[in-house]
Write a protein that holds these residues in place. Sequence first.
Motif, PDB file in Angstrom:
ATOM      1  N   LEU A  30      -3.951   3.033 -14.743  1.00  0.00           N
ATOM      2  CA  LEU A  30      -4.366   2.842 -13.359  1.00  0.00           C
ATOM      3  C   LEU A  30      -5.873   3.014 -13.245  1.00  0.00           C
ATOM      4  O   LEU A  30      -6.489   3.766 -13.993  1.00  0.00           O
ATOM      5  CB  LEU A  30      -3.637   3.824 -12.443  1.00  0.00           C
ATOM      6  N   ASP A  31      -6.448   2.313 -12.305  1.00  0.00           N
ATOM      7  CA  ASP A  31      -7.890   2.351 -12.077  1.00  0.00           C
ATOM      8  C   ASP A  31      -8.220   3.575 -11.228  1.00  0.00           C
ATOM      9  O   ASP A  31      -7.887   3.628 -10.041  1.00  0.00           O
ATOM     10  CB  ASP A  31      -8.323   1.064 -11.372  1.00  0.00           C
ATOM     11  N   THR A  32      -8.879   4.553 -11.844  1.00  0.00           N
ATOM     12  CA  THR A  32      -9.197   5.798 -11.128  1.00  0.00           C
ATOM     13  C   THR A  32     -10.263   5.597 -10.060  1.00  0.00           C
ATOM     14  O   THR A  32     -10.404   6.430  -9.178  1.00  0.00           O
ATOM     15  CB  THR A  32      -9.654   6.887 -12.106  1.00  0.00           C
ATOM     16  N   THR A  33     -11.010   4.489 -10.130  1.00  0.00           N
ATOM     17  CA  THR A  33     -12.026   4.232  -9.103  1.00  0.00           C
ATOM     18  C   THR A  33     -11.450   3.451  -7.924  1.00  0.00           C
ATOM     19  O   THR A  33     -12.120   3.283  -6.918  1.00  0.00           O
ATOM     20  CB  THR A  33     -13.216   3.441  -9.693  1.00  0.00           C
ATOM     21  N   ASP A  34     -10.219   2.983  -8.062  1.00  0.00           N
ATOM     22  CA  ASP A  34      -9.551   2.237  -6.996  1.00  0.00           C
ATOM     23  C   ASP A  34      -9.109   3.234  -5.918  1.00  0.00           C
ATOM     24  O   ASP A  34      -8.402   4.196  -6.212  1.00  0.00           O
ATOM     25  CB  ASP A  34      -8.334   1.505  -7.574  1.00  0.00           C
ATOM     26  N   GLN A  41      -0.993   0.647  -6.486  1.00  0.00           N
ATOM     27  CA  GLN A  41      -1.481  -0.043  -7.675  1.00  0.00           C
ATOM     28  C   GLN A  41      -0.314  -0.457  -8.574  1.00  0.00           C
ATOM     29  O   GLN A  41      -0.302  -1.564  -9.115  1.00  0.00           O
ATOM     30  CB  GLN A  41      -2.433   0.854  -8.470  1.00  0.00           C
ATOM     31  N   ASP A  89       0.906  -4.217  -9.558  1.00  0.00           N
ATOM     32  CA  ASP A  89       1.055  -4.640 -10.954  1.00  0.00           C
ATOM     33  C   ASP A  89       2.450  -5.217 -11.201  1.00  0.00           C
ATOM     34  O   ASP A  89       2.591  -6.257 -11.846  1.00  0.00           O
ATOM     35  CB  ASP A  89       0.778  -3.465 -11.895  1.00  0.00           C
ATOM     36  N   SER A 108     -11.829  -7.130  -5.681  1.00  0.00           N
ATOM     37  CA  SER A 108     -11.293  -5.781  -5.866  1.00  0.00           C
ATOM     38  C   SER A 108     -11.682  -4.935  -4.656  1.00  0.00           C
ATOM     39  O   SER A 108     -12.599  -5.292  -3.904  1.00  0.00           O
ATOM     40  CB  SER A 108     -11.872  -5.162  -7.135  1.00  0.00           C
ATOM     41  N   GLN A 130     -13.394  -2.303  -4.682  1.00  0.00           N
ATOM     42  CA  GLN A 130     -14.799  -1.918  -4.837  1.00  0.00           C
ATOM     43  C   GLN A 130     -15.718  -3.051  -4.384  1.00  0.00           C
ATOM     44  O   GLN A 130     -16.734  -2.803  -3.720  1.00  0.00           O
ATOM     45  CB  GLN A 130     -15.110  -1.577  -6.309  1.00  0.00           C
TER      46      GLN A 130
END
Length: 132
Positions: A3-7, A14, A18, A88, A90
Amino acid sequence: MALDTTDPRPAYQQIADDLRRHIASGEVQVGDKLPSLAELQTRYGRALMTLQKALDVLRGEGLVISRQGEGTIIVRKPDAPAEEDAPSPQELRKLFERINSALDDLGRRVSAVEAELFGSTAKDPDPKVTDS
C-alpha cells in the motif's frame, strides 16, 4: 501489492481499488472467486477487519457476493474500466494547491483594482442591509 503510505486514503479503500482493478482487468471472470481472506492478508499485510471493509465496499457496489464456506465470488465487472491515467491523490492535492494559489493572487489583484477605483477606505455594501 504494498500500500502507498503517502496516499491519504484509508488502507481499506486502497485495497478495494486494487481489487476492483483486478476484477476489471480481465484476469478473472464473473463467477470466479477472489483470493481467500488468508491470501489477501498475505498479499496486503493488513488486519482481517481492514480486508473485510474493503470487501464490503465491493459488495456495496454489487461487484461481489460472499457466501459462507464458498468465499467471495465476482458477480459483475465494474461499469467502466479502472482508469490507469487518473490522477493520484497527491497529484490532485498539488493541482488544488495551484488553483488555491491562483485564486488568492486573483483576489489580491481585484482588491488592488477596487482600491484604485474606489479608494482604500471603500467597503463592499452589506447585501443583507436594505434601505427602507
